[in-house]
Design an enzyme around this catalytic site. Sequence first.
Site: not given
Length: 321
Positions: A171, A235, A262, A308
């Site tokens: 994550h 998260e 990003h 993105e």
Amino acid sequence: MATDTAKYKFNHSMLRVKDPKQSVKFYEFLGMKLIKTMKNPDAKFDLYYLAYDSPKAASHGNHWTDREGIIELTHNYGTESDPEYNITNGNTEPYKGFGHVCVSVDNIQAACQRLEDAGYKFQKKLTDGRMRSIAFALDPNGYWVELIAQNPVEQTENVNETDIQTYRMNHTMIRVKDHEKSLNFYQDVMGMKLQRISENKDAKFNLYFLSYGPDAPKQSSNGVNPIADREGVLELTWNYGTENDANFKYHNGNDQPQGFGHICITVDDLDAACSRFEDKKVTWKKRLTDGRMKDIAFVLDPDNYWIEIVQNEKLKQRCNW
């Protein structure tokens, strides 16, 4: 035209790096493979895409747009020899925002020892503090890399081996000001599912874990985090009360000083997805039609983080990445 958010993937997280050789070496040591490099000499930057790609990996052999759990390293030419160039890791005041990326491992004690033996530093070792089942290593730029266990810690404490082929880029954590706004955005607009909530009332913060794909079981078969074996999890960390402070905001990593850039979502049909985002009245950083690059768009989330949007080339061919 139609787009199905169930086919979206949380493809990658972008981090700016000072010296790509050092950074690639670190993530390769963690078991990742350099699956793609994009050189942009005219604009004086290069992109390095790393992912788990062994036969035991979650998306072994897939096209890079048809994966989750990629780390994209961005190198701007010359930074490696500039003593004044520093990256913000997102965890220091007043530039908090991005928190960490997280790798889940088969044997957390052996994985941490292996990193320590190789000379890498830690923000938090397993033995530090109260939480003895997670650690935070530091990559060469000072970004935090959380390590979590795929197996119960007590089962692996007397085993000195770790198989890096079984690791997952699990994550990416970002802090959010208003959890309700962010949860609504990532579920309703981006189409993610809320898989897990970790409430920490004594410490006054909550963690929310979202992803694409099937619903996670409430409990895993071995009693550990039921989404530890996944890739492509987001998260969100919410500290109580920030939503009530009109002047409070997080650093998005793209304002100076820079660091995290990003997250990226790949979609089934880029034009249809962007049309849907338009209908959802998103705030755009870059529409598909803006600028020279017509194959990527950027949406802003409620905290001004960049997202993105790219075509999944397996589902529909658009460009020759």
